[in-house]
Design a protein around this motif. Structure first.
Motif, PDB file in Angstrom:
ATOM      1  N   UNK A  29      43.214  24.759  60.432  1.00 34.95           N
ATOM      2  CA  UNK A  29      44.494  25.492  60.322  1.00 34.95           C
ATOM      3  C   UNK A  29      44.100  26.798  59.776  1.00 34.95           C
ATOM      4  N   UNK A  30      45.018  27.698  59.882  1.00 35.77           N
ATOM      5  CA  UNK A  30      44.444  28.909  59.252  1.00 35.77           C
ATOM      6  C   UNK A  30      44.507  29.091  57.740  1.00 35.77           C
ATOM      7  N   UNK A  31      45.282  28.372  57.244  1.00 37.51           N
ATOM      8  CA  UNK A  31      45.020  28.305  55.638  1.00 37.51           C
ATOM      9  C   UNK A  31      43.862  27.450  55.140  1.00 37.51           C
ATOM     10  N   UNK A  32      43.373  26.713  56.335  1.00 38.19           N
ATOM     11  CA  UNK A  32      42.113  25.950  55.794  1.00 38.19           C
ATOM     12  C   UNK A  32      42.371  24.596  55.074  1.00 38.19           C
ATOM     13  N   UNK A  33      43.671  24.079  55.219  1.00 37.66           N
ATOM     14  CA  UNK A  33      44.029  22.783  54.307  1.00 37.66           C
ATOM     15  C   UNK A  33      43.881  21.837  55.311  1.00 37.66           C
ATOM     16  N   UNK A  34      43.827  22.112  56.622  1.00 36.81           N
ATOM     17  CA  UNK A  34      44.026  20.844  57.584  1.00 36.81           C
ATOM     18  C   UNK A  34      43.162  21.242  58.848  1.00 36.81           C
ATOM     19  N   UNK A  35      42.502  20.133  59.493  1.00 37.45           N
ATOM     20  CA  UNK A  35      41.646  20.005  60.727  1.00 37.45           C
ATOM     21  C   UNK A  35      42.080  19.394  61.872  1.00 37.45           C
ATOM     22  N   UNK A  36      42.365  20.163  62.965  1.00 38.88           N
ATOM     23  CA  UNK A  36      42.822  19.208  64.227  1.00 38.88           C
ATOM     24  C   UNK A  36      41.601  19.081  65.127  1.00 38.88           C
ATOM     25  N   UNK A  37      41.658  17.733  65.586  1.00 44.23           N
ATOM     26  CA  UNK A  37      40.469  17.475  66.530  1.00 44.23           C
ATOM     27  C   UNK A  37      41.109  16.864  67.677  1.00 44.23           C
ATOM     28  N   UNK A  38      40.740  17.627  68.957  1.00 42.82           N
ATOM     29  CA  UNK A  38      41.346  17.490  70.056  1.00 42.82           C
ATOM     30  C   UNK A  38      40.462  16.686  70.906  1.00 42.82           C
TER      31      UNK A  38
END
Length: 387
Positions: free
Chosen positions: A186-195
């Motif tokens: 995520x832009x704020x670096x707090x989350x990650x999204x795996x597709x």
């Protein structure tokens, strides 16, 4: 007949290895598949006034299947999309330094990705970790997400965490196991999204390496976003303001639009790229937004072989189709807007060429073709910023 350009140019790599591009040119990095005649990574000069790529490489780095390139300020990270039956059967990740004056690349490190066919990587905003997507063509072992710490000098450390997901099995041939296609912070670096193309889901993780350096990812709440059965999510892109996101779904040739806030993706629109068309027309791939945030460009491969241009509603992130343009080749795996915004470059993997087309920055529309450069199996295009 296979394109011979990379093979012919390889004979004079040594003489060109230290060649420096004109100050008026940008430099372009091209990742390729190397089962044919491409050697690895090509560093080329690009003239943003004319849209021409210089056919004489500034540098060629021999590397096995460097199919995806990830840039930081002064380093390059490359996934080596290797797997069983290939010249190198082991999936790997490589890092390179970038000379601040010449932009010459030098290998820093290479480690195993602990999975087959790593197809994508992304860097955490703080530069501390690389997220690698092991696609894995074969059902066994299936795809995984690998997390690699990155030292300050760009040296990659071994994988510290692996994640896998259950498959949807909607399509028995393509979704019998997980196939992680990309992973995006995520832009704020707090989350990650795996597709995960094999699961029909986007998996969400909290990213907190300070809390647990050995397991920096933990499942978020909610832990995933469900996509339509058999859609095959591929690449996710956040808007510049971080309020919206767009996701290509490869198998259904759709783009999902989301509102984004604090680790949560809420779908607000679904756009069909090939509505009513046969399955052979459905193979959505890359997506990129213009620097001003007004336009979104999406590639659809298969037999369609098109680039679609959309206007972006600034308030909602919703898309309005403006144009469909043939890529004048086969299998546009990736594309890139040049830094001037006046041209768009297309990596047509199966027709062995990079196609450069004009772009109207005001309307977003794509115009005439200005160059078709022979290149064996190009897979990714990244521009180096001026120092």
């Amino acid at each position: 007949m296979r394109n011979l350009w990379p093979l012919l140019m390889a004979g004079s790599i040594g003489a060109m290895g230290v060649k420096v591009a004109s100050a008026d040119d940008y430099q372009l990095l091209v990742g390729t598949y190397t089962a044919g005649q491409s050697q690895g990574i090509y560093r080329l000069a690009f003239d943003s006034r004319t849209g021409q790529i210089d056919a004489s490489p500034l540098q060629v780095i021999k590397s096995e299947n460097p199919s995806w390139l990830t840039l930081s300020k002064d380093q390059l990270f490359v996934v080596n999309e290797n797997g069983p039956g290939q010249a190198d059967p082991v999936g790997r990740v490589s890092s390179f330094s970038i000379d601040p004056k010449t932009h010459a690349l030098s290998l820093i490190s290479q480690v195993q990705s602990l999975g087959n066919e790593p197809t994508h990587s992304s860097l955490s905003p703080d530069g501390s970790h690389l997220f690698v997507s092991n696609y894995s063509v074969a059902e066994d072992p299936g795809g995984t997400l690998a997390v690699l710490p990155v030292a300050a000098d760009g040296r990659l450390k071994p994988v510290v965490q692996m994640s896998s997901h259950p498959a949807s099995r909607v399509n028995p041939e393509r979704q019998a196991s997980a196939h992680v296609h990309s992973t995006i912070p995520s832009p704020d670096g707090r989350y990650v999204f795996s597709n995960d193309l094999g699961a029909d889901k986007v998996f969400a993780y909290r990213f907190d390496p300070k809390a647990n350096p050995e397991l920096p990812l933990t499942p978020a709440t909610p832990a995933f976003v469900q996509l339509p059965p058999g859609s095959g999510p591929r690449h996710l892109l956040f808007s510049a303001d971080g309020k919206h996101a767009w996701l290509t779904m490869e198998m259904s040739a759709q783009v999902a639009v989301f509102d984004y806030h604090d680790g949560k993706l809420e779908q607000t629109q679904m756009v069909d790229l090939a509505a009513g068309q046969p399955v052979s027309d459905k193979a959505a791939a890359a997506l990129h937004a213009s620097a001003d945030g007004k336009f979104l460009y999406v590639s659809n491969r298969g037999t369609a072989n098109q680039l679609l241009v959309f206007a972006i509603d600034p308030a909602s992130g919703h898309l309005k189709e403006l144009q469909r343009r043939a890529v004048e080749g086969d299998h546009p795996r990736e594309f890139s807007l040049d830094p001037s915004g006046k041209f768009l470059l297309i990596a047509n993997q199966k027709s062995n060429q990079i196609v450069v087309v004009e772009r109207d920055a005001r309307t977003g529309l794509l115009g005439k073709t200005v160059q078709k450069l022979p290149m064996d199996a190009p897979s990714d295009l990244k521009f180096l910023p001026h120092q």
